[in-house]
Design a protein around this motif. Structure first.
Motif, short mmCIF file in Angstrom:
data_model
loop_
_atom_site.label_atom_id
_atom_site.label_comp_id
_atom_site.label_asym_id
_atom_site.label_seq_id
_atom_site.Cartn_x
_atom_site.Cartn_y
_atom_site.Cartn_z
N MET A 1 -27.98 -23.23 -51.54
CA MET A 1 -28.00 -23.79 -52.97
C MET A 1 -29.16 -23.33 -53.57
O MET A 1 -30.19 -23.34 -53.03
N LYS A 2 -29.02 -22.57 -54.83
CA LYS A 2 -30.36 -22.00 -55.61
C LYS A 2 -30.45 -22.98 -56.79
O LYS A 2 -29.68 -23.50 -57.52
N THR A 3 -31.73 -23.26 -57.04
CA THR A 3 -32.35 -23.92 -58.12
C THR A 3 -32.37 -23.21 -59.36
O THR A 3 -32.90 -22.01 -59.31
N ALA A 4 -32.44 -23.80 -60.69
CA ALA A 4 -32.54 -23.02 -61.86
C ALA A 4 -32.97 -23.92 -63.01
O ALA A 4 -32.80 -25.17 -63.03
N ILE A 5 -33.88 -23.30 -63.88
CA ILE A 5 -34.16 -23.95 -65.09
C ILE A 5 -33.74 -23.15 -66.17
O ILE A 5 -33.37 -21.85 -66.33
N ILE A 6 -33.29 -23.73 -67.35
CA ILE A 6 -32.79 -23.14 -68.47
C ILE A 6 -33.87 -23.17 -69.70
O ILE A 6 -34.26 -24.28 -70.00
N SER A 36 -39.10 -24.73 -75.06
CA SER A 36 -40.18 -23.86 -75.57
C SER A 36 -40.75 -22.89 -74.23
O SER A 36 -40.67 -23.58 -73.21
N GLY A 37 -41.47 -22.13 -74.54
CA GLY A 37 -42.12 -21.43 -73.41
C GLY A 37 -43.30 -22.27 -72.85
O GLY A 37 -43.44 -22.24 -71.55
N LYS A 38 -44.09 -23.07 -73.66
CA LYS A 38 -44.91 -23.78 -73.19
C LYS A 38 -44.35 -25.01 -72.01
O LYS A 38 -45.06 -25.11 -71.15
N GLU A 39 -43.40 -25.45 -72.64
CA GLU A 39 -42.59 -26.36 -71.77
C GLU A 39 -42.05 -25.76 -70.69
O GLU A 39 -42.15 -26.39 -69.26
N ALA A 40 -41.74 -24.32 -70.57
CA ALA A 40 -41.13 -23.94 -69.56
C ALA A 40 -42.13 -23.72 -68.44
O ALA A 40 -41.90 -23.61 -67.19
N LEU A 41 -43.57 -23.37 -68.94
CA LEU A 41 -44.32 -23.29 -68.02
C LEU A 41 -44.83 -24.40 -67.00
O LEU A 41 -44.98 -24.32 -66.01
N GLN A 42 -44.56 -25.53 -67.90
CA GLN A 42 -44.65 -26.76 -67.11
C GLN A 42 -43.62 -27.03 -65.96
O GLN A 42 -43.82 -27.54 -64.87
N ARG A 43 -42.31 -26.69 -66.46
CA ARG A 43 -41.23 -27.07 -65.53
C ARG A 43 -41.19 -25.84 -64.50
O ARG A 43 -40.68 -26.31 -63.30
N LEU A 44 -41.64 -24.65 -64.69
CA LEU A 44 -41.83 -23.78 -63.72
C LEU A 44 -42.84 -24.29 -62.69
O LEU A 44 -42.48 -24.16 -61.32
N LEU A 54 -33.65 -17.38 -69.55
CA LEU A 54 -34.64 -17.36 -70.43
C LEU A 54 -34.26 -16.85 -71.81
O LEU A 54 -33.94 -15.59 -71.73
N ASP A 55 -34.39 -17.64 -72.93
CA ASP A 55 -34.28 -17.17 -74.21
C ASP A 55 -35.43 -16.26 -74.63
O ASP A 55 -36.50 -16.87 -74.28
N ILE A 56 -35.16 -15.19 -75.34
CA ILE A 56 -36.30 -14.39 -75.78
C ILE A 56 -36.91 -15.09 -77.01
O ILE A 56 -38.36 -15.24 -77.21
N HIS A 57 -36.03 -15.55 -78.05
CA HIS A 57 -36.86 -15.78 -79.36
C HIS A 57 -36.85 -17.27 -79.60
O HIS A 57 -35.85 -18.08 -79.61
N MET A 58 -38.21 -17.76 -79.45
CA MET A 58 -38.34 -19.33 -79.38
C MET A 58 -39.63 -19.49 -80.30
O MET A 58 -40.53 -18.60 -80.25
N PRO A 59 -39.54 -20.46 -81.11
CA PRO A 59 -40.63 -20.68 -81.97
C PRO A 59 -42.14 -21.16 -80.87
O PRO A 59 -41.79 -21.56 -80.05
N HIS A 69 -47.52 -15.36 -69.66
CA HIS A 69 -48.44 -16.41 -68.84
C HIS A 69 -47.99 -17.06 -67.62
O HIS A 69 -48.88 -17.96 -67.14
N ALA A 70 -46.80 -16.74 -66.91
CA ALA A 70 -46.43 -17.33 -65.64
C ALA A 70 -47.38 -16.80 -64.70
O ALA A 70 -47.15 -15.45 -64.42
#
Length: 251
Positions: A1-6, A36-44, A54-59, A69-70
């Protein structure tokens, strides 16, 4: 099983993708979402996922900024995008998988399958993607093949030859790679970099032509290989060659 974040700023897009993965890709478990990208860094940092959608266009911090930044890039990336033409061009250079919105089931399953099969702790395709997306220089291309992928400089590629649904890439050092992409894919990707489709089965690097014989319609490449130029392509070929070198063509 692979894990993922959206990662997507649209909640409905995250929910739709999560539902699709649950139904059609049971081998992937969505452990977190980020808007958001900032929240994604936390989840990562929290979940260390195997795959990031990963969506490219986000505010604020975009998907591109997130990758910049990852600190830990040891995950497979699947880009999701609706309209970013330049992102699509960068994706082609790097051979990173992407899903164009609205996402199709077959494309989702295919992208997930590829991400799982790679198993590379460090995905160097991301580095190529970032280079091209930042538009610093266009020098390298990722060539996917059966065992993984190879990263080569454009100048190393002498020519490419169609082989059914594959493409045989001939390199300046005499080696060749059987790429799991069609010749049309490489034509679209490499045409802006000085490559030309001179025959239905041949794409050549115009920067490494040694000479051209107008009587036989054959181009001799720097590695000594000979490629036939189709009669329908001869005029365009000569115009491009003359324009490039501003000198008479040998023949």
């Amino acid at each position: 099983m692979k894990t993922a974040i959206i990662v997507d700023d649209e909640a409905s897009a995250r929910e739709t993708l999560s539902l699709m993965l649950g139904i059609y890709c049971p081998e992937v478990k969505v452990v977190a979402e980020a808007g958001s990208g900032k929240e994604a860094l936390q989840r990562l940092s929290e979940y260390n996922p195997d795959i990031v959608f990963l969506d490219i266009h986000m505010p604020g911090m975009s998907g591109f900024d997130f990758l910049q930044h990852a600190e830990n890039r040891e995950f497979q990336t699947i880009i999701t995008t609706a309209h970013d033409r330049y992102a699509l061009k960068a994706i082609k250079y790097s051979a990173i998988d992407f899903l164009q919105k609205p996402i199709r089931i077959d494309e989702l399953k295919g992208a997930v399958s590829k991400a799982i099969s790679l198993n590379n702790p460090k995905d160097y395709r991301l580095e190529v993607f970032l280079e091209h997306y930042k538009n610093r220089f266009h020098q390298r291309l990722v060539i996917p093949h059966r065992k993984g992928f190879e990263i080569v400089n454009f100048i190393e590629i002498v020519r490419a030859q169609a082989d059914r649904n594959y493409t045989k890439i001939h390199l300046a050092n005499g080696e060749s790679l059987l790429a799991s992409r069609t010749l049309k894919h490489f034509e679209e990707t490499l045409a802006p970099e000085g490559f030309m489709r001179v025959h239905h089965s041949h794409l050549i690097n115009m920067n490494v032509i040694k000479n051209f014989n107008k009587e036989t319609n054959q181009a001799v490449m720097m590695d000594g290989s000979v490629v036939e130029v189709a009669r329908s392509k001869k005029s365009e070929f000569l115009n491009r060659l003359l324009m490039k070198y501003d000198a008479p063509v040998k023949g």
